[in-house]
Design a protein around this motif. Structure first.
Motif: not given
Length: 399
Positions: A38-50, A52-59, A167-171
């Protein structure tokens, strides 16, 4: 000396408290695979990726988990699990901390791959529970632990979303690491000592996973049924996401997540299914669970525009699939007590393959025929499992 007491020096050690600790530890471990969903959008914005790219984290996390199942779980048949399980959990905690501190997307990818590789404690604890439990309690104990795994999967997404919002996605990764460390310490104290077992080279140990499957016909049948059932599970849930996010529903991600909580009934069903195994009704219970899965898919077919049939189908399908999983797993643990970790490796690996097939089918069927095509595809898979069950039932009983 009875078989129950020859299998382990502590066959009566699986107390209710230890069973609960196993269930919580397994649920916490497997939950690590799903924090990011559920955090892909937040992670993408935080690390400056799309996105779609963030979706590869699950894979990447799932690929790491598959490797962990194949490369780490078989060690449970040869190594001292009182040391192995806490050690692998500490490694998982280190990987989780690496996720929290990841300075870049590439670093987070590597850290999540390590999380997947090391978050296999649940799959080491389950066969250990099979060793420690008395034969007439094994199904109930395994069912309780599997219910913990299911609860961990279902609750991880909800907990992750709430913590990240506050608290943010890193918490979430810091909190998960601390919890895993606490559980590792508890397990290192609570796990009973084991007798030394014959040393086996690592290469031979991995090869013997295939050998033990080849030697036992009931194992082969059970793996096919399990793979079909899990394919239906992932097919249904993937297709359900498409359905609920589209008109006429148009649900948000959080709303879809709440629908998923109905699946917690599957956790309760898993525990009750173990009771059937302990009373010698494992094979019959599997057939009944497959029939219930088919009924749930028929009900789901009426849910293209109404949420009530969808919720009923979610409830019944989760009960059916989780009951099938527990009965399958409990039967496997009775086949060869000395190879339970390797049998569990084969079981989870085949389920993983089935799940991948189901996810792939969901996209294809949705594009070609929408929800009805998805449900029909699930029906075909369940029918295949039922054919195998009917034609090979005598072999399962003999096993």
């Amino acid at each position: 000396m009875s078989r129950a007491h020859s299998e382990t020096p502590a066959s009566t050690a699986m107390s209710p408290a230890l069973t609960l600790l196993f269930a919580i530890s397994g649920g916490a471990a497997v939950g690590n695979l799903y924090w990011a969903q559920p955090l892909l959008s937040d992670i993408a914005g935080s690390l400056g990726v799309s996105i779609a790219a963030a979706g590869t984290l699950i894979t990447v996390t799932q690929m790491g988990y598959a490797l962990g199942i194949l490369l780490v779980v078989p060690l449970g048949d040869t190594m001292n699990r009182r040391r192995l399980i806490p050690a692998i959990m500490i490694c998982s905690a280190v990987a989780l901390i690496a996720c929290a501190l990841a300075p870049s997307f590439a670093a987070l990818l590597a850290a999540l791959a390590a999380v997947g590789l090391t978050t296999v404690a649940g799959q080491l604890l389950t066969p250990l529970a099979g060793d420690l439990a008395e034969p007439d309690q094994r199904g109930r104990v395994v069912g309780t632990i599997v219910s913990g795994l299911i609860t961990g999967i279902l609750l991880s997404r909800t907990i992750s979303g709430f913590l990240a919002h506050a608290f943010g996605w890193r918490a979430i990764y810091v909190a998960a690491a601390l919890f895993i460390i606490m559980l590792a310490v508890l397990l290192s104290w609570a796990l009973p000592a084991e007798r030394p077992r014959p040393a086996v080279s690592y290469g031979k140990l991995l090869a013997s996973v295939f050998t033990v499957v080849r030697q036992h016909r009931p194992v082969q049948i059970t793996l096919v049924i399990g793979a079909c059932a899990f394919a239906v599970f992932t097919l249904f849930w993937t297709g359900l996401t498409f359905l609920l996010s589209s008109p006429p529903f148009g649900y948000s991600v959080s709303q879809i997540g709440l629908v998923g909580l109905v699946g917690l009934a599957g956790a309760l069903a898993a525990r009750r299914a173990g009771w059937l195994h302990d009373r010698g009704w494992s094979v019959e219970g599997t057939g009944a669970a497959l029939a219930l899965a088919l009924i749930s898919l028929v009900i789901a077919g009426f849910g293209s525009t109404h949420i009530v049939p969808v919720l009923a189908a979610v409830l019944l399908l989760d009960v059916a699939i989780q009951a099938t999983n527990v009965l399958n797993q409990s039967r496997l643990f009775a086949v060869d007590p000395g190879a339970r970790s390797r049998l569990n490796t084969a079981f989870v690996a085949c389920n993983f393959i089935g799940g991948a097939v189901g996810s792939m089918m969901a996209g294809v069927l949705w594009e070609r025929g929408g929800w009805i095509a998805v449900v029909a595809g699930g029906g075909v898979l369940i029918a295949l499992a039922m054919i195998v069950w009917v034609t090979q039932r005598r072999s399962l009983v003999k096993g």
